[in-house]
Structures are given as C-alpha cells and as structure tokens.
Design an enzyme around this catalytic site. Structure first.
Site, mmCIF file in Angstrom:
data_model
loop_
_atom_site.group_PDB
_atom_site.id
_atom_site.type_symbol
_atom_site.label_atom_id
_atom_site.label_comp_id
_atom_site.label_asym_id
_atom_site.label_seq_id
_atom_site.Cartn_x
_atom_site.Cartn_y
_atom_site.Cartn_z
ATOM 1 N N TYR A 6 -20.981 -1.532 28.541
ATOM 2 C CA TYR A 6 -21.782 -2.695 28.689
ATOM 3 C C TYR A 6 -22.944 -2.508 27.693
ATOM 4 O O TYR A 6 -23.674 -1.268 27.664
ATOM 5 C CB TYR A 6 -22.366 -2.811 29.970
ATOM 6 C CG TYR A 6 -21.782 -4.009 30.553
ATOM 7 C CD1 TYR A 6 -22.136 -5.283 30.140
ATOM 8 C CD2 TYR A 6 -20.824 -4.157 31.811
ATOM 9 C CE1 TYR A 6 -21.702 -6.648 30.718
ATOM 10 C CE2 TYR A 6 -20.461 -5.073 32.217
ATOM 11 C CZ TYR A 6 -20.954 -6.572 31.772
ATOM 12 O OH TYR A 6 -20.504 -7.642 32.145
ATOM 13 N N ARG A 31 -10.111 -10.807 16.375
ATOM 14 C CA ARG A 31 -10.556 -12.175 16.921
ATOM 15 C C ARG A 31 -11.943 -11.922 17.259
ATOM 16 O O ARG A 31 -12.396 -11.198 17.920
ATOM 17 C CB ARG A 31 -9.847 -12.743 18.163
ATOM 18 C CG ARG A 31 -8.262 -12.721 18.172
ATOM 19 C CD ARG A 31 -7.719 -13.600 19.296
ATOM 20 N NE ARG A 31 -7.859 -14.821 18.788
ATOM 21 C CZ ARG A 31 -7.064 -15.513 18.022
ATOM 22 N NH1 ARG A 31 -6.046 -14.875 17.258
ATOM 23 N NH2 ARG A 31 -7.249 -16.636 17.308
ATOM 24 N N LYS A 47 -9.324 -15.081 10.687
ATOM 25 C CA LYS A 47 -8.445 -16.089 10.031
ATOM 26 C C LYS A 47 -8.390 -15.164 8.424
ATOM 27 O O LYS A 47 -7.975 -14.251 8.448
ATOM 28 C CB LYS A 47 -9.162 -17.379 9.812
ATOM 29 C CG LYS A 47 -9.176 -17.914 11.498
ATOM 30 C CD LYS A 47 -9.665 -19.350 11.281
ATOM 31 C CE LYS A 47 -9.668 -19.783 12.879
ATOM 32 N NZ LYS A 47 -10.335 -21.148 13.109
ATOM 33 N N ASP A 92 -19.638 -24.098 8.657
ATOM 34 C CA ASP A 92 -18.668 -23.354 9.394
ATOM 35 C C ASP A 92 -17.785 -22.860 8.520
ATOM 36 O O ASP A 92 -16.755 -23.677 8.186
ATOM 37 C CB ASP A 92 -18.000 -24.264 10.415
ATOM 38 C CG ASP A 92 -17.029 -23.594 11.320
ATOM 39 O OD1 ASP A 92 -16.739 -22.536 11.120
ATOM 40 O OD2 ASP A 92 -16.842 -24.201 12.458
ATOM 41 N N THR A 144 -15.400 -17.475 12.117
ATOM 42 C CA THR A 144 -14.321 -16.675 12.883
ATOM 43 C C THR A 144 -14.275 -15.341 11.754
ATOM 44 O O THR A 144 -14.669 -15.226 10.816
ATOM 45 C CB THR A 144 -13.249 -17.315 13.147
ATOM 46 O OG1 THR A 144 -12.651 -17.362 11.977
ATOM 47 C CG2 THR A 144 -13.425 -18.401 13.891
HETATM 48 C C1 LIG Z 1 -10.975 -21.806 13.990
HETATM 49 C C2 LIG Z 1 -12.258 -22.527 13.968
HETATM 50 C C3 LIG Z 1 -13.275 -22.414 15.037
HETATM 51 C C4 LIG Z 1 -13.012 -21.799 16.377
HETATM 52 O O1 LIG Z 1 -12.718 -20.268 16.288
HETATM 53 P P1 LIG Z 1 -12.077 -19.935 17.756
HETATM 54 O O2 LIG Z 1 -12.394 -18.303 17.222
HETATM 55 O O3 LIG Z 1 -10.715 -20.192 17.789
HETATM 56 O O4 LIG Z 1 -13.060 -20.141 18.897
HETATM 57 C C5 LIG Z 1 -14.295 -23.129 14.660
HETATM 58 N N1 LIG Z 1 -14.583 -23.630 13.481
HETATM 59 C C6 LIG Z 1 -13.590 -23.820 12.596
HETATM 60 C C7 LIG Z 1 -13.786 -24.657 11.334
HETATM 61 C C8 LIG Z 1 -12.487 -23.279 12.954
HETATM 62 O O5 LIG Z 1 -11.411 -23.379 11.773
#
Ligand SMILES: *Cc1c(COP(=O)(O)O)cnc(C)c1O
Length: 419
Positions: A52, A235, A229, A199, A226
C-alpha cells in the site's frame, strides 16, 4: 511460465494457456492492443502488488516506502523525459480514470468541455451520455467538416467555443486516423480562456517515438493517456502537465485522494520499465514502422477502391466502411475475419446509416503486428487476405485465409525482449 498456477489451480492454468495460444497463432489488429515485453510482465508480477502506498513519493500514508518511492520517482522522471513535460502523474489505473481525474481537477460541476463527437472518433469518456461523468459536467461536441478528408471544422469549433465558453477544449480520439491541427486547438482555447487538453491514449507511443507531433510543442497544457496501447506498457493511465505547477498540484490532488485509493505499484514499476524501453532508439524505429505499415495496408485498400473514412490514415489505424466497400456490415466483417484468425472490431463510422450494434465500419491497426516484426510486405498481404475473405464470404475462403494467417503469425513469433 505458470509453474505454480499449474500445481495449484489447473483450471486457471488451462485458460491462461488458451489465451497464450490465441495470441500466438492469431493476428491482433485491434489498434488499441499490443504485446508487452517479458521485462514489463516481470514487473507486473512482482511483489510490489503487496504494498500500500497511498500518497506520493516522500509523502505517504504508510511506512515501508523505501522502494516504492524509488520506483514511482523513476516512472515519473522517465515519463516527463519521454513527452517533454515538467510534471507527470503515473498513478491513474487506466485511461478512463486519468480523464475523470483530469475533469475533476480542472472543472467545477456544471462546467463545460468541448470534445470530439463519439461518432466522429471521440471516446466514451469524452462525454458520451451513457457515462456518469455527464451527470456532473456539460459536454458539447465538435465534428469533422468533411468525413472524406477528416478535416475538423475548426471555424465551427471556434464559433461554438466563443458561445459556450468551455473550460476545457479536449482533443484526442479512439477512431480517427489523421493528425490534428494542434495549433488551431490551442489558439481557440487561448481565445476563450480554456485549457487545451489532449487525450493521446491511442497515439502516445507514436508521440513518444517521435513519429507523430507532440501536442506540447504547440502549447497544449495537459496530455492524458493510457500506457498499454501504442506505448506498449502495462494497462494503466498517465497524466502529463506541460509546465504549470498549479495545474500539476490540482491533478495530483484529484488522482489521490480525490478519485483513487492506493496506487498499483507493480503496474507503476511496469510503466517505468515500458517508459525505459520507449526512451531507447529502437522504439523510434518501432513507431515509424507502425506508420509505414499502416500506409502499406492503406495502399492495398485504395487499390481495391475501398472506402476508408478520412480517405486513409496518418497514424496506426484505419477505419474501413465495409458496408459501402464490400456490402458487409461491421458485425459480419468482425465475425468473418475472427474465424480467419484476424482479430479486429466493428466500429460506427461518421454519420453511420446502420445501428450501433451492427454498424458500417471496422477499425483495425498495425501496432501489435509491428511488434511481431511485420513489415510492409506482410501487412499488405494481411490486407489482401482481408479483402479476399470480405469479398468471397464462403467457408472455403475463410479456411484458406485461416491457414495463411496462422503461418504468417507463427513465422513472426511475439518477441520476448524489446531491448
Ligand atoms: C482507450 C482510451 C481511453 C480509455 O482507456 P482505458 O484504459 O480503457 O480506461 C480513453 N481515451 C481514449 C481516447 C482511448 O482511446
């Protein structure tokens, strides 16, 4: 692998082996997926999961933080270097969490965000009515001016922004194949006193690998992303702040204690490992190859006069209008290709005439194939196989494709080390 699970819990072991086999023998074309290195997996499986560490390095609510502080500090330093940011928060548990924390950091209830329309490539967390965040903040959308070129309607965006006075102008997408005009976003944001937030969940790896423009170079205030990706890490989520210390403080407070509890330190260690990989010259080559591969696929579909939204792609993904191109709905295309060992997803396209559960489009991309070492020649063959299956739509065509896909996959094994 799985020595202990095998002895203790053979049921789970069998499932894990099934998934390993699926990933090994099939082809992953979902543009938001990738394969991580063994080093990243080792960090995720480490004993840091036992700890923690609520708070931030040097300011924790529990003792025993000698090593967690070191690992989180390293992750932060590497993230900052990778994106040219002055501040970074590596604790968000995912991309959605990063966005929600960012909204709470920068907005008061009722404040307005101007974001990309979901049907034009935006993400659920950008204000889709099914998300709870829309009960708290007000989301207004902008769209493309021309879906055949992908150009955003910046004149309309400016007009709307002047009228509604958003606090945030949000760029970024999960199904948009073009680069954005970051300069226009920032100038509109400055004009109306909004923050410019990107984003970059999908293209973070392209930005980190310098194969795509970095929004910070154009004055964006914040990037959320994220890490799993194109960035090819575990993750998780990440928030970067270009230079404003007050903004960074607000973001930190919003992530913890505002929104999340204890950070997942094993994931943070894995993020640090992945950021380390992304800082190496080999990652630049990887990011460039992702785009070269997309262009190679684009060329094949163009040769068959298929309709791609925005006319093609500048990044890692293609949005194909299967309905108009081959008379196949997105749902049917997804199933047919899945049977042939090609994994991708159905996707609504801009101004879709079909229903969301079975839309007109499919979305696919090259990041995972590129990790496997696929070059232009192999991905072009994959595109041809896709066209063969979507045109013939017979069991024989699917069986033939499946055989060839498996061969292609097995001759390009998932690499263990990404040094
Ligand atoms: C994949 C994605 C997210 C969310 O990511 P998670 O890890 O699945 O919560 C947010 N914004 C965009 C543009 C994404 O492509």
């Amino acid at each position: 692998m799985y020595t202990f699970i095998k002895k203790q819990d053979p049921k789970i072991e069998e499932i894990l082996r099934g998934e390993e086999k699926r990933q090994r023998e099939g082809l992953e074309l979902i543009p938001s997926e990738n394969y991580v290195s063994r080093a990243v997996k080792e960090a995720m499986a480490s004993s840091l999961t036992n700890k923690y560490s609520e708070g931030y390095p040097g300011r924790r609510y529990y003792g025993g933080q000698e090593f967690t502080d070191q690992v989180e500090t390293l992750a932060i330093e590497r993230a900052k270097k990778l994106f040219g940011a002055k501040y970074a928060n590596v604790q968000p548990l995912g991309g959605a969490n990063a966005n929600i924390a960012m909204y709470f950091a920068l907005l008061e209830p009722g404040d307005t965000v101007l974001g990309m329309d979901l049907s034009h490539g935006g993400h659920l967390t950008h204000g889709h009515p099914v998300t709870y965040i829309t009960k708290i903040f007000n989301f207004i959308r902008y769209k493309m001016k021309d879906v055949e070129t992908g150009e955003i309607d910046y004149a309309e965006m400016r007009k709307v922004a002047k009228k509604i006075k958003p606090k945030i102008i949000l760029a970024g997408f999960s199904a948009y194949p073009r680069e954005l005009n970051y300069k226009k976003f920032v100038s509109i944001a400055r004009e109306v006193g909004a923050l410019a937030v990107m984003d970059a969940a999908h293209i973070a790896g392209l930005i980190a690998g310098k194969a795509a423009k970095n929004p910070f170079d154009y004055g964006f205030d914040i990037i959320t992303t994220t890490t799993h990706k194109t960035l090819r890490g575990p993750r998780g989520g990440l928030i970067l702040i270009r230079k404003d210390e007050e903004l960074a403080k607000k973001i930190n407070k919003a992530v913890f204690p505002g929104f999340q509890g204890g950070p997942h330190m094993h994931q943070i260690a894995a993020k640090a490992v992945a950021f380390g990989e992304a800082l190496r010259p080999s990652f630049k080559k990887y990011a460039k190859q992702i785009i070269k591969n997309t262009h190679a696929m684009e060329k094949v579909f163009k040769g068959h006069k298929a309709r791609m939204l925005t006319g093609g792609s500048d990044n890692h993904l293609i949005l194909l209008d299967g309905w108009k191109s081959f008379g196949v709905s997105g749902g049917e295309a997804e199933k047919l290709l899945d049977r042939a060992g090609i994994t991708l997803n159905k996707n609504a396209i801009a101004d879709d005439t079909r229903k969301p559960m079975d839309p007109s489009g499919i979305r696919f991309g090259t990041p995972a194939m590129t990790t496997r070492g696929f070059k232009e020649k192999e991905v072009a063959r994959v595109a041809e196989i896709m066209i063969e299956v979507l045109t013939a739509r017979t069991d024989a065509a699917v069986a033939k494709a499946k055989k060839e896909i498996k061969k292609l996959a097995l001759s390009h094994p998932i690499p263990e080390s990404f040094k």
